[in-house]
Design an enzyme around this catalytic site. Sequence first.
Site, PDB file in Angstrom:
ATOM      1  N   TRP A 195       0.863  -1.184   0.000  1.00 23.83           N
ATOM      2  CA  TRP A 195       0.000   0.000   0.000  1.00 23.83           C
ATOM      3  C   TRP A 195       0.898   1.231   0.000  1.00 23.83           C
ATOM      4  CZ3 TRP A 195      -0.305   3.921   3.787  1.00 23.83           C
ATOM      5  CH2 TRP A 195      -1.182   4.966   3.419  1.00 23.83           C
ATOM      6  N   GLU A 236      -2.984  -2.904  -2.514  1.00 28.91           N
ATOM      7  CA  GLU A 236      -4.147  -2.344  -1.795  1.00 28.91           C
ATOM      8  C   GLU A 236      -4.502  -0.955  -2.321  1.00 28.91           C
ATOM      9  OE1 GLU A 236      -3.425  -1.827   2.390  1.00 28.91           O
ATOM     10  OE2 GLU A 236      -5.494  -1.228   2.820  1.00 28.91           O
ATOM     11  N   LYS A 238      -7.023   2.589  -2.617  1.00 28.21           N
ATOM     12  CA  LYS A 238      -7.610   3.519  -1.664  1.00 28.21           C
ATOM     13  C   LYS A 238      -8.316   4.629  -2.410  1.00 28.21           C
ATOM     14  CE  LYS A 238      -6.269   6.053   2.431  1.00 28.21           C
ATOM     15  NZ  LYS A 238      -5.558   5.890   3.675  1.00 28.21           N
ATOM     16  N   ASP A 269      -9.699  -3.170   1.489  1.00 28.38           N
ATOM     17  CA  ASP A 269      -9.786  -2.607   2.837  1.00 28.38           C
ATOM     18  C   ASP A 269     -11.173  -1.990   2.982  1.00 28.38           C
ATOM     19  OD1 ASP A 269      -9.719  -0.462   4.863  1.00 28.38           O
ATOM     20  OD2 ASP A 269      -7.578  -0.875   5.022  1.00 28.38           O
ATOM     21  N   HIS A 272     -11.708   1.820   2.394  1.00 30.21           N
ATOM     22  CA  HIS A 272     -11.093   2.483   1.248  1.00 30.21           C
ATOM     23  C   HIS A 272     -12.014   2.757   0.074  1.00 30.21           C
ATOM     24  CE1 HIS A 272      -6.676   1.567   2.489  1.00 30.21           C
ATOM     25  NE2 HIS A 272      -7.381   2.148   3.430  1.00 30.21           N
ATOM     26  N   HIS A 296      -8.474  -6.280   4.395  1.00 30.21           N
ATOM     27  CA  HIS A 296      -8.119  -5.471   5.557  1.00 30.21           C
ATOM     28  C   HIS A 296      -9.449  -5.090   6.180  1.00 30.21           C
ATOM     29  CE1 HIS A 296      -3.750  -3.830   5.086  1.00 30.21           C
ATOM     30  NE2 HIS A 296      -3.810  -5.120   5.334  1.00 30.21           N
ATOM     31  N   ASP A 304     -12.198   7.069   6.414  1.00 31.25           N
ATOM     32  CA  ASP A 304     -11.354   5.888   6.620  1.00 31.25           C
ATOM     33  C   ASP A 304     -10.709   5.972   8.001  1.00 31.25           C
ATOM     34  OD1 ASP A 304      -9.808   3.626   6.149  1.00 31.25           O
ATOM     35  OD2 ASP A 304      -8.221   4.745   5.146  1.00 31.25           O
ATOM     36  N   ASP A 306     -10.475   3.881  10.535  1.00 31.95           N
ATOM     37  CA  ASP A 306      -9.826   2.721  11.149  1.00 31.95           C
ATOM     38  C   ASP A 306     -10.244   2.475  12.597  1.00 31.95           C
ATOM     39  OD1 ASP A 306      -8.018   1.526   9.053  1.00 31.95           O
ATOM     40  OD2 ASP A 306      -7.344   3.602   8.967  1.00 31.95           O
ATOM     41  N   ASP A 336      -7.156  -4.380   9.952  1.00 36.21           N
ATOM     42  CA  ASP A 336      -6.402  -3.135   9.821  1.00 36.21           C
ATOM     43  C   ASP A 336      -7.155  -2.000  10.501  1.00 36.21           C
ATOM     44  OD1 ASP A 336      -4.759  -1.062   9.155  1.00 36.21           O
ATOM     45  OD2 ASP A 336      -5.318  -0.995   7.038  1.00 36.21           O
TER      46      ASP A 336
END
Length: 428
Positions: A195, A236, A238, A269, A272, A296, A304, A306, A336
Site C-alpha cells: 500500500w 491495496e 484507496k 480494505d 477504502h 483489511h 477511513d 480505522d 487493519d
Amino acid sequence: MQEYKIKKRSEQDIIKAYEYAREKYAAIGIDTDAAMEKLSKNSISIHCWQGDDVIGFENPTGSLSGGIQTTGNYPGNARTIDELKKDFEKALSLIPGKHRISLHAIYGDFSSGKADRDAIRPEHFTTWMEWAKELGIGVDFNPTCFSHPLSEDGFTLSNKNSKIRDFWVEHCIRCREIGEYFGKNLNTTCTNNIWVPDGCKDAPADMLAPRMRLEESLNRILEKPISKEYNLDSVESKLFGIGSESYVVGSHEFYMGYAVKNNIALTLDSGHFHPTEVISNKISSVLLFLNEILLHVSRPVRWDSDHVVALDDELRAIAQQLVRNDLISRTHIGLDYFDASKNRLVCWVTGTRNMLKALLAAYLEPYAAFQALENADDTTTFFALSEELKTYPLGAVWDYYCMTKGVPAASDWVSDVKNYEDTVLSNR
Ligand code: RNT
Ligand code: ZN
C-alpha cells in the site's frame, strides 16, 4: 461509584446453554459442531500496528504520516519489540483458535544497527521469525512506504523523481525477500501487501503520468520470480487519505486492473471506498477474476477512520459472502485498524473475536436452504428466515467454542486485560 461486577458462569452453565442452542439450530438443519469445526480452520492475520499506534521500531520517536491517523492517548502503548510481543501474546491467549501476525517493515529488529528502508534484510526479522516459530503462528508482511523523509511530498512509487522511486522500489523488493524468508521458515505463505499513500490534495492536471509511473515501479518490484507458496504479492487500493483527498494514484480501478493483468492478489480494505460502498458486495466480483484476495477488515466511521472492528451488519455480510460460496478458501483475512483511545489489547481482542463471531454466524446459516428458496423464487421466506436467524443463540455457541478452545467465554476476558493493564501496562 459501585464497581461493575460480571458474574462468571460455570462450565456446566455454558454447556447447558450450548445444548439448547444446538437443538435450536438443528431444527433448521444446522450442525453446530460442524460449524465450530469449520471456524477453527480459519486463521486471522492480526495486525501488529494496533499495539503501538503504527510507530514501529525503526524510529520510535517518529510520527505517523501518509494520510492515516491514530487518535487517542490511552497509556500503555508498546515501546519495544519485547513489549509488543508480550502484549500480542496476551491478546492471542484471549482469542480462540490459531492466528497470524501481520508485520510492517518498520517493526524490524534494528538492535544490531539501523538500516534504512532500502537496506532492510531478513536478518532484521530473525527474532520475529524465531518468536513466531515458537508460538506456531504464521507471519504476513507489509512494506512501509510512509513515515519517512522520502515519502513526505506525498509520492513514493509514483514519484516524479526517479531516485525516490528507485528507493521505494528497492524497499518493496526487499520486503518480498523478507516475505519469502518468513514463508520458507514458517512453512506458511506470507502475504506481502503493498500500500502506498501516493496522491494529492487537489486534482492534478495529469492523472495519467503518476499511474504510469506506479505501474512501472510495480513491474520492477515484481520482476524477480518468488514462489507464491512463500510470498504472495498483493496490492491495496484507496479512495482518499488526509492530504490526498482529490486524487490517489493507486485507486481501485488501477489495482484491480493491475492485479488481474499480473496475476497477483488484491487487498480490499473496508475503509477504502465511498462511504456507502461496501466490500462485502465486491468479494464475489473480484474473485471471479482473481485467484486470491486479502482483506483489511476495518471500520470506517464517516471516513477511513480505522475504528476497531465491531460486529455490525457489514462485518456479518463480509463473513456471509466468504462462507456461502466457500470464497474463504481463496481469501486471506487480515485486520487493519488502530485505536489509541482505549486499552490497545482490548482493541485487538474485541476486533478479532468479532471477526470470528461473524464467521461463526455465517457457518450457522442454512445457506443451501436459502439457495433453494431463491431458486424457487421464494424470496419472501428467505427474507423472513434470515431476519429470524438474527436472534438465534449465536452467543451460546460462541461461548462453548471459546470454552473448548481454552479461552474465556463471553466478556470474561475483559477483567483479565484490565488486570494486565494494572500490572504491566501501567508501569510503562
Ligand atoms: C492505509 C492502509 C494501510 C495501512 C496499514 C498501516 O489506509 O489501509 O493498509 O492502514 O498498512
Ligand atoms: Zn489497509
